[in-house]
Design an enzyme around this catalytic site. Structure first.
Site, mmCIF file in Angstrom:
data_model
loop_
_atom_site.group_PDB
_atom_site.id
_atom_site.type_symbol
_atom_site.label_atom_id
_atom_site.label_comp_id
_atom_site.label_asym_id
_atom_site.label_seq_id
_atom_site.Cartn_x
_atom_site.Cartn_y
_atom_site.Cartn_z
ATOM 1 N N HIS A 118 0.829 -1.202 0.000
ATOM 2 C CA HIS A 118 0.000 0.000 0.000
ATOM 3 C C HIS A 118 0.868 1.258 0.000
ATOM 4 O O HIS A 118 0.610 2.200 -0.754
ATOM 5 C CB HIS A 118 -0.928 0.015 1.218
ATOM 6 C CG HIS A 118 -2.141 -0.846 1.072
ATOM 7 N ND1 HIS A 118 -2.077 -2.207 0.923
ATOM 8 C CD2 HIS A 118 -3.468 -0.526 1.050
ATOM 9 C CE1 HIS A 118 -3.306 -2.701 0.822
ATOM 10 N NE2 HIS A 118 -4.158 -1.702 0.890
ATOM 11 N N HIS A 177 1.237 -3.824 9.238
ATOM 12 C CA HIS A 177 2.661 -3.601 8.964
ATOM 13 C C HIS A 177 3.364 -3.036 10.185
ATOM 14 O O HIS A 177 2.754 -2.341 11.012
ATOM 15 C CB HIS A 177 2.848 -2.618 7.802
ATOM 16 C CG HIS A 177 2.479 -3.176 6.469
ATOM 17 N ND1 HIS A 177 3.213 -4.154 5.844
ATOM 18 C CD2 HIS A 177 1.455 -2.888 5.634
ATOM 19 C CE1 HIS A 177 2.656 -4.445 4.683
ATOM 20 N NE2 HIS A 177 1.591 -3.699 4.525
#
Length: 358
Positions: A118, A177
């Site tokens: 992303h 993440h």
């Protein structure tokens, strides 16, 4: 390693801090995570930019596809864990007192975590958009509008970094993440985008070049996977971890697996090549109507509306190979629609209207 465990444990502390102290911004952070979704490149950013500037639109697809391909290779090389499963399996916490990280419907990504796809996708695409917008202001220097140019430069790059930081924080907040993974993703995306600033050949690439590029990307990635599998290294090691530690099995989506992203990107690149080298594109986007603002506005509106309809087409996931084939076809249809089908239909409609008025 000890250093990596220390990096992960510090990352977990940051995630806990965000989930505790930024709860009021949960909806905004979830939204920013969607903003950074690489799939928005094909359904939102590309349709807008291609009709405004075909050079920028074409570059956008190439940057998105090559950037995501590098992201996949990096993920396979770096073997990065994701926070929501790492805290459950690490041995560094005493007495099995692993920290509690909250999960969300968009947390359970199934691929490796480093670098963040992303963050990488968001940075490379917004880098393309910002540099494209600034290219229009270069002439202001020649007209003694240097102050206006500098203000625009500062404003656009400030927007760029605000968006990247927001996307990074959102990915860390949902425990998908670690901080170092999103930082790595942002700078990797910028490097890919900058490389394509100096690659003008993509603007004149033939359909044969698109097909060769697709074959190379697929053969390299699949060959890399097979070679390591022969060495007893499973590059899909992250998928069972995601299924095991995801709080809700319904949040696991095959669309987040490594090969799903590869197939989606190869389809998009093939669709772009097919569209740009089609007769419909030459007739409509290279014809006299292409310079008209009304033509471009109609193409943007029709493209965005049509692509939203594509989002309602749910690909069956019960058979993995069928899913990949249909995903490739759907991804190819999206740029083909934007580049050739919609402009040709708008061009035909405008030509018919002009004939009636005469």
């Amino acid at each position: 390693s000890i250093k990596m465990d220390l990096l992960h444990s510090n990352g977990v502390l940051i995630i806990q801090h965000l989930q505790r102290d930024y709860r009021a911004y949960q909806d905004f952070l979830n939204f920013m995570s969607h903003v950074g979704d690489p799939r928005n490149i094909f359904s939102i950013y590309f349709p807008l930019w291609f009709q405004l500037n075909q050079v920028v639109g074409t570059k956008m697809i190439w940057v998105a596809v090559i950037g995501d391909w590098f992201n996949l290779i990096f993920k396979w090389i770096l073997f990065g864990h994701r926070p929501y499963w790492w805290v459950q399996e690490t041995m560094i916490y005493p007495n099995q007192s692993s920290p509690c990280l909250e999960q969300f419907p968009i947390t359970c990504e199934t691929g490796p975590g480093s670098p963040s796809g992303h963050a990488m996708g968001s940075s490379c695409i917004w880098y393309v958009m910002v540099t494209a917008a600034l290219s229009y202001t270069v002439r202001w220097k020649e007209k003694s509008a240097i102050t206006l140019h500098r203000l625009t430069w500062s404003f656009l790059w400030s927007i760029f970094w605000i968006i990247q930081i927001s996307v990074c924080i959102s990915r860390v907040f949902i425990a998908t993440h670690f901080p170092h993974q999103v930082i790595l993703g942002v700078f990797a995306g910028i490097l890919v985008a900058e490389a394509f600033e100096h690659t003008p050949a993509i603007q004149t690439a033939s359909l044969r070049t698109y097909i060769k590029t697709n074959l190379f990307l697929f053969i390299f990635a699949f060959g890399f996977y097979l070679v390591l599998k022969l060495l007893n290294i499973d590059l899909l090691w992250s998928v069972p971890k995601a299924k095991k530690w995801c709080a809700n099995p319904d949040w696991i989506n095959i669309d987040t697996t490594p090969f799903a992203g590869l197939v989606r990107n190869l389809g998009a690149l093939f669709g772009l090549g097919l569209g740009i080298n089609s007769e419909m594109f030459i007739v409509s986007c290279k014809g006299k109507n292409s310079c008209k603002i009304s033509f471009r506005v109609l193409c943007i509106a029709a493209s965005l509306a049509t692509l939203q309809l594509y989002n309602f087409l749910k690909i069956p996931t019960h058979t993995e190979y069928l899913f990949y084939i249909l995903s490739f076809c759907k991804s190819a249809a999206m740029p083909l629609t934007v580049v050739a089908l919609v402009p040709y239909c708008v061009h035909s409609l405008m030509r018919t209207t002009e004939k009636k008025l005469k």
